[in-house]
Motif scaffolding. Structure first.
Motif, PDB file in Angstrom:
ATOM      1  N   PRO A  83       1.127  -0.774   0.044  1.00 22.85           N
ATOM      2  CA  PRO A  83      -0.278  -0.022   0.246  1.00 22.85           C
ATOM      3  C   PRO A  83       1.129   0.628  -0.172  1.00 22.85           C
ATOM      4  CG  PRO A  83      -0.474  -1.576   1.734  1.00 22.85           C
ATOM      5  CD  PRO A  83       0.774  -2.027   1.115  1.00 22.85           C
ATOM      6  N   ILE A  84      -0.102   2.642  -0.691  1.00 23.83           N
ATOM      7  CA  ILE A  84       0.892   3.870  -0.663  1.00 23.83           C
ATOM      8  C   ILE A  84       1.577   4.156   1.110  1.00 23.83           C
ATOM      9  CG2 ILE A  84       0.406   5.865  -1.558  1.00 23.83           C
ATOM     10  CD1 ILE A  84      -1.293   5.221  -3.089  1.00 23.83           C
ATOM     11  N   GLU A  85       2.194   4.638   1.136  1.00 26.01           N
ATOM     12  CA  GLU A  85       2.553   5.081   3.031  1.00 26.01           C
ATOM     13  C   GLU A  85       3.348   5.972   2.534  1.00 26.01           C
ATOM     14  OE1 GLU A  85       6.868   2.260   5.042  1.00 26.01           O
ATOM     15  OE2 GLU A  85       4.482   1.140   4.278  1.00 26.01           O
ATOM     16  N   HIS A  86       3.690   6.262   3.725  1.00 28.87           N
ATOM     17  CA  HIS A  86       3.844   7.986   3.550  1.00 28.87           C
ATOM     18  C   HIS A  86       4.396   8.368   5.529  1.00 28.87           C
ATOM     19  CE1 HIS A  86       4.352  12.273   2.908  1.00 28.87           C
ATOM     20  NE2 HIS A  86       4.203  12.713   4.167  1.00 28.87           N
ATOM     21  N   TRP A  87       5.599   8.908   5.488  1.00 33.28           N
ATOM     22  CA  TRP A  87       6.410   8.996   6.315  1.00 33.28           C
ATOM     23  C   TRP A  87       6.326  10.921   6.863  1.00 33.28           C
ATOM     24  CZ3 TRP A  87       8.865   5.841  10.062  1.00 33.28           C
ATOM     25  CH2 TRP A  87       8.662   4.118   9.898  1.00 33.28           C
ATOM     26  N   SER A  88       5.620  10.842   8.000  1.00 32.92           N
ATOM     27  CA  SER A  88       6.081  12.885   8.411  1.00 32.92           C
ATOM     28  C   SER A  88       6.758  12.562   9.746  1.00 32.92           C
ATOM     29  CB  SER A  88       4.517  13.113   8.572  1.00 32.92           C
ATOM     30  OG  SER A  88       3.317  12.746   7.630  1.00 32.92           O
ATOM     31  N   ALA A  89       7.561  13.588   9.653  1.00 32.10           N
ATOM     32  CA  ALA A  89       8.385  13.758  11.039  1.00 32.10           C
ATOM     33  C   ALA A  89       7.382  14.687  12.108  1.00 32.10           C
ATOM     34  CB  ALA A  89      10.032  14.925   9.996  1.00 32.10           C
ATOM     35  N   CYS A  90       6.194  14.974  11.520  1.00 30.76           N
ATOM     36  CA  CYS A  90       5.863  16.085  12.940  1.00 30.76           C
ATOM     37  C   CYS A  90       3.973  15.286  12.791  1.00 30.76           C
ATOM     38  CB  CYS A  90       6.019  17.282  12.681  1.00 30.76           C
ATOM     39  SG  CYS A  90       5.322  17.969  11.379  1.00 30.76           S
ATOM     40  N   GLY A  91       3.875  15.855  13.536  1.00 29.90           N
ATOM     41  CA  GLY A  91       2.015  15.677  14.165  1.00 29.90           C
ATOM     42  C   GLY A  91       1.057  16.694  12.533  1.00 29.90           C
ATOM     43  N   ARG A  92       2.052  17.649  11.497  1.00 32.77           N
ATOM     44  CA  ARG A  92       0.974  17.771  10.627  1.00 32.77           C
ATOM     45  C   ARG A  92       1.799  16.939   9.101  1.00 32.77           C
ATOM     46  NH1 ARG A  92       4.012  23.758   9.608  1.00 32.77           N
ATOM     47  NH2 ARG A  92       5.630  21.914   9.017  1.00 32.77           N
ATOM     48  N   ARG A  93       1.786  16.207   9.023  1.00 33.55           N
ATOM     49  CA  ARG A  93       1.669  15.327   7.850  1.00 33.55           C
ATOM     50  C   ARG A  93       1.679  16.325   6.725  1.00 33.55           C
ATOM     51  NH1 ARG A  93      -3.035  10.805  10.068  1.00 33.55           N
ATOM     52  NH2 ARG A  93      -3.137  11.227  12.649  1.00 33.55           N
TER      53      ARG A  93
ATOM     54  N   VAL B 219      -0.679   4.551   4.126  1.00 28.51           N
ATOM     55  CA  VAL B 219      -0.463   4.648   5.092  1.00 28.51           C
ATOM     56  C   VAL B 219       0.880   5.493   6.152  1.00 28.51           C
ATOM     57  CG1 VAL B 219       1.197   2.321   6.781  1.00 28.51           C
ATOM     58  CG2 VAL B 219      -0.261   1.394   4.857  1.00 28.51           C
ATOM     59  N   ALA B 220      -0.508   6.101   7.124  1.00 28.71           N
ATOM     60  CA  ALA B 220       0.618   7.162   7.517  1.00 28.71           C
ATOM     61  C   ALA B 220       0.901   6.783   8.622  1.00 28.71           C
ATOM     62  CB  ALA B 220      -0.655   7.758   7.411  1.00 28.71           C
ATOM     63  N   VAL B 221       2.860   6.485   8.372  1.00 31.90           N
ATOM     64  CA  VAL B 221       3.457   6.819   9.941  1.00 31.90           C
ATOM     65  C   VAL B 221       3.681   9.149  10.391  1.00 31.90           C
ATOM     66  CG1 VAL B 221       5.363   6.227  10.227  1.00 31.90           C
ATOM     67  CG2 VAL B 221       4.555   4.681   8.588  1.00 31.90           C
ATOM     68  N   PHE B 222       3.602   9.035  11.089  1.00 31.49           N
ATOM     69  CA  PHE B 222       4.120  10.368  11.831  1.00 31.49           C
ATOM     70  C   PHE B 222       4.884  10.697  13.018  1.00 31.49           C
ATOM     71  CE2 PHE B 222      -0.591   9.630  12.731  1.00 31.49           C
ATOM     72  CZ  PHE B 222      -0.856  10.299  13.532  1.00 31.49           C
ATOM     73  N   ALA B 223       5.849  11.504  13.570  1.00 31.06           N
ATOM     74  CA  ALA B 223       5.773  11.591  14.655  1.00 31.06           C
ATOM     75  C   ALA B 223       5.841  13.073  15.362  1.00 31.06           C
ATOM     76  CB  ALA B 223       7.902  12.031  14.436  1.00 31.06           C
ATOM     77  N   ASP B 224       5.042  12.472  16.269  1.00 27.64           N
ATOM     78  CA  ASP B 224       4.296  13.637  17.448  1.00 27.64           C
ATOM     79  C   ASP B 224       5.370  13.824  18.730  1.00 27.64           C
ATOM     80  OD1 ASP B 224       2.934  15.632  17.788  1.00 27.64           O
ATOM     81  OD2 ASP B 224       1.203  13.772  18.901  1.00 27.64           O
ATOM     82  N   GLU B 225       5.777  14.266  19.785  1.00 28.36           N
ATOM     83  CA  GLU B 225       6.544  14.621  20.468  1.00 28.36           C
ATOM     84  C   GLU B 225       7.427  13.673  20.676  1.00 28.36           C
ATOM     85  OE1 GLU B 225       6.210  17.633  22.792  1.00 28.36           O
ATOM     86  OE2 GLU B 225       5.037  18.337  20.886  1.00 28.36           O
ATOM     87  N   ASP B 226       7.356  12.702  21.824  1.00 27.29           N
ATOM     88  CA  ASP B 226       8.200  11.224  21.470  1.00 27.29           C
ATOM     89  C   ASP B 226       8.000  10.435  21.202  1.00 27.29           C
ATOM     90  OD1 ASP B 226       6.803  11.495  23.870  1.00 27.29           O
ATOM     91  OD2 ASP B 226       7.935  10.778  24.830  1.00 27.29           O
ATOM     92  N   ARG B 227       7.315  10.690  20.515  1.00 28.82           N
ATOM     93  CA  ARG B 227       6.515   9.051  19.911  1.00 28.82           C
ATOM     94  C   ARG B 227       6.538   9.094  18.186  1.00 28.82           C
ATOM     95  NH1 ARG B 227       1.501  11.270  23.220  1.00 28.82           N
ATOM     96  NH2 ARG B 227      -0.020  12.129  20.765  1.00 28.82           N
ATOM     97  N   VAL B 228       6.143   8.254  17.816  1.00 32.72           N
ATOM     98  CA  VAL B 228       5.588   7.722  16.783  1.00 32.72           C
ATOM     99  C   VAL B 228       4.545   7.459  16.078  1.00 32.72           C
ATOM    100  CG1 VAL B 228       7.029   6.818  14.113  1.00 32.72           C
ATOM    101  CG2 VAL B 228       7.935   7.956  16.254  1.00 32.72           C
ATOM    102  N   THR B 229       3.249   7.436  15.711  1.00 32.62           N
ATOM    103  CA  THR B 229       2.348   7.145  15.172  1.00 32.62           C
ATOM    104  C   THR B 229       1.972   5.889  14.185  1.00 32.62           C
ATOM    105  OG1 THR B 229       1.309   8.347  16.928  1.00 32.62           O
ATOM    106  CG2 THR B 229      -0.348   7.441  15.229  1.00 32.62           C
ATOM    107  N   VAL B 230       1.520   4.674  13.655  1.00 37.60           N
ATOM    108  CA  VAL B 230       1.244   4.171  12.362  1.00 37.60           C
ATOM    109  C   VAL B 230      -0.274   4.311  12.412  1.00 37.60           C
ATOM    110  CG1 VAL B 230       1.661   2.393  10.773  1.00 37.60           C
ATOM    111  CG2 VAL B 230       3.115   3.003  12.433  1.00 37.60           C
TER     112      VAL B 230
END
Length: 162
Positions: free
Chosen positions: A113-123, A131-142
């Motif tokens: 599937p198409i997948e995108h990595w974002s370095a902050c919560g703004r995505r 599929v969204a992978v994004f960082a927010d503060e001290d964690r990463v959400t998938v």
């Protein structure tokens, strides 16, 4: 969008499409592309296509494009994988998503599937439905279609997607 590789044109000649990982072309790649003969078309899908080629030219051009850091064969993990600008290019970045994408590309298949990595919560730059992978503060959400999975970092996100 055209996948990496060669296709026949209506006139019997060939077109060769290459994918720029993360849509980035460094100065050496740009210089190398400028030195190639023939028409070059860029797309918004991170690909470029050389047109009106003789079939006998393809092997040499493939080798040159690979040397420039471009993907020229179907089946690469880079197909469908994107990331925002990330660390060093955005003040909001929390993690090095470009380095994470390099690791992820090695584990993916072209049909994933198409997948995108974002370095902050703004995505930033996330395509709809990816599929969204994004960082927010001290964690990463998938977010991969089900409930979001929160990890303590990039390594955890890579493990979740494996």
């Amino acid at each position: 969008p055209l996948a990496p590789g060669a296709v026949a044109q209506r006139d019997g000649r060939a077109a060769l499409t290459a994918l720029a990982p993360l849509g980035r072309l460094d100065p050496d790649a740009l210089d190398g592309l400028a030195a190639l003969t023939g028409e070059l078309r860029l797309s918004t899908r991170r690909t470029l296509t050389l047109l009106d080629l003789e079939w006998s030219e393809l092997d040499g051009l493939r080798t040159e494009l690979e040397r420039l850091g471009l993907v020229v064969d179907r089946g690469s993990g880079w197909e469908g994988l994107s990331a925002c600008a990330g660390l060093g290019a955005c003040a909001s970045a929390r993690v090095d998503v470009r380095a994470a994408a390099v690791r992820r590309a090695a584990a993916r298949s072209a049909g994933d599937p198409i997948e995108h990595w974002s370095a902050c919560g703004r995505r930033g730059g996330a395509p709809r439905g990816a599929v969204a992978v994004f960082a927010d503060e001290d964690r990463v959400t998938v977010e991969a279609g089900g409930p979001p999975c929160v990890t303590s970092g990039v390594d955890g996100a890579l493990e979740l997607l494996a």
